[in-house]
Enzyme design. Structure first.
Site, PDB file in Angstrom:
ATOM      1  N   ASP A 189      68.538  27.424  36.330  1.00  0.00           N
ATOM      2  CA  ASP A 189      69.893  26.797  36.006  1.00  0.00           C
ATOM      3  C   ASP A 189      70.629  26.756  37.245  1.00  0.00           C
ATOM      4  O   ASP A 189      70.688  27.531  38.153  1.00  0.00           O
ATOM      5  CB  ASP A 189      70.363  27.410  34.777  1.00  0.00           C
ATOM      6  CG  ASP A 189      71.940  26.985  34.463  1.00  0.00           C
ATOM      7  OD1 ASP A 189      71.985  25.812  34.140  1.00  0.00           O
ATOM      8  OD2 ASP A 189      72.859  27.776  34.314  1.00  0.00           O
ATOM      9  N   ASP A 197      74.739  25.912  37.202  1.00  0.00           N
ATOM     10  CA  ASP A 197      76.338  26.432  36.904  1.00  0.00           C
ATOM     11  C   ASP A 197      76.221  27.758  36.345  1.00  0.00           C
ATOM     12  O   ASP A 197      75.590  27.938  35.215  1.00  0.00           O
ATOM     13  CB  ASP A 197      76.874  25.534  36.335  1.00  0.00           C
ATOM     14  CG  ASP A 197      77.368  24.199  36.759  1.00  0.00           C
ATOM     15  OD1 ASP A 197      78.375  24.108  37.851  1.00  0.00           O
ATOM     16  OD2 ASP A 197      76.647  23.190  36.812  1.00  0.00           O
ATOM     17  N   ASP A 243      72.368  30.988  32.087  1.00  0.00           N
ATOM     18  CA  ASP A 243      73.330  31.756  31.627  1.00  0.00           C
ATOM     19  C   ASP A 243      73.834  31.261  30.117  1.00  0.00           C
ATOM     20  O   ASP A 243      74.509  32.134  29.392  1.00  0.00           O
ATOM     21  CB  ASP A 243      74.595  32.010  32.606  1.00  0.00           C
ATOM     22  CG  ASP A 243      75.138  30.849  32.536  1.00  0.00           C
ATOM     23  OD1 ASP A 243      74.690  29.554  32.970  1.00  0.00           O
ATOM     24  OD2 ASP A 243      76.525  30.403  32.427  1.00  0.00           O
TER      25      ASP A 243
END
Length: 254
Positions: free
Chosen positions: A28, A30, A203
């Site tokens: 991922d 961001d 996240d």
């Protein structure tokens, strides 16, 4: 998903560096490779990160992909043009230097964008993010409008036959039919990812499908950030810890 591993709410162990041996690595962006910024265009990608990922990609014989909610056009502008990319939560895919595989932008998305702009008018801190085939409504700068933003997104999704993708302080409207888990499955069936053991690092709640898919295919997920209910098997504390972990993977003897 019925075959998904049980979720955990306890603190998870840190991943061993050996997990990267033979991995097909899904990252991922961001909140994983870069800290989350106040605005979508407030993120900068440094040359050190691009170099680190390039070295790791070469060590893994090309088996490294960026899987993000951002569009591929944006990911390429940020500096990831040389990497395998899955954008807009798996709706878009592209090999380095090749055209983007994606459905056309639907008129319903334009209608949703207009409604988002109308909602944002007169509300400082509310931002509308136009993407290639989707649109996001950010309320990080005005959290008091979060509930109303969610209601609007849900209403528009039902009216316009779109899917709501919740994220960190945002709601995105997009066509359905894909998520980060489907991206993992699709890319694992192709070169160069085929043959590796999937490891997904992310996240957000939008990364849970990626964790589940990695586990289904014999790999594992790594959650970035504080403990929460998750399908990941391991965790890293923050973005800096992710970079340190990936750098250790490069330094590991072959």
């Amino acid at each position: 998903m019925s075959d998904s591993p049980p979720s955990s709410r306890i603190a998870l162990p840190q991943p061993p560096v050996s997990l990267l041996d033979g991995a097909a690595l899904f990252l991922d962006f961001d909140g994983t490779l870069a800290p989350i910024a106040d605005t979508p265009d407030g993120v900068a990608v440094d040359e050190e990160l691009i170099g680190l990922l390039g070295e790791l990609r070469d060590r893994l014989e090309g088996r490294l992909a960026i899987v993000s909610g951002r569009s591929i056009a944006t990911l390429r502008d940020l500096g990831f043009a040389g990497f395998l990319l899955a954008g807009t939560h798996g709706l878009e895919m592209a090999q380095p230097g090749e055209r983007v595989e994606a459905p056309p932008r639907r008129p319903a998305v334009d209608d949703a964008e207009a409604a988002f702009h109308a909602f944002a008018e007169g509300k400082p801190g509310i931002l509308v993010e136009r993407k290639s085939i989707s649109v996001g409504l950010h309320f990080r700068g005005a959290p008091q409008w979060g509930a109303k933003a969610g209601e609007l997104a849900s209403d528009l999704a039902e009216k316009l036959d779109l899917s709501v993708q919740p994220g960190k302080m945002l709601f995105e409207l997009r066509p359905g039919g894909a998520d980060k888990g489907s991206a993992v499955h699709a890319l694992m069936a192709r070169e160069p990812m085929a043959g590796g053991r999937p490891v997904f690092i992310g996240d957000d709640v939008t990364d849970e499908e990626g964790f589940a898919a990695a586990a289904e295919l014999g790999g594992a997920g790594i959650l970035v950030g504080p403990p929460r209910e998750t399908l990941a098997a391991f965790s890293l504390e923050q973005v800096a810890a992710v970079r340190h972990y990936l750098a250790r993977g490069i330094a590991r003897p072959r």
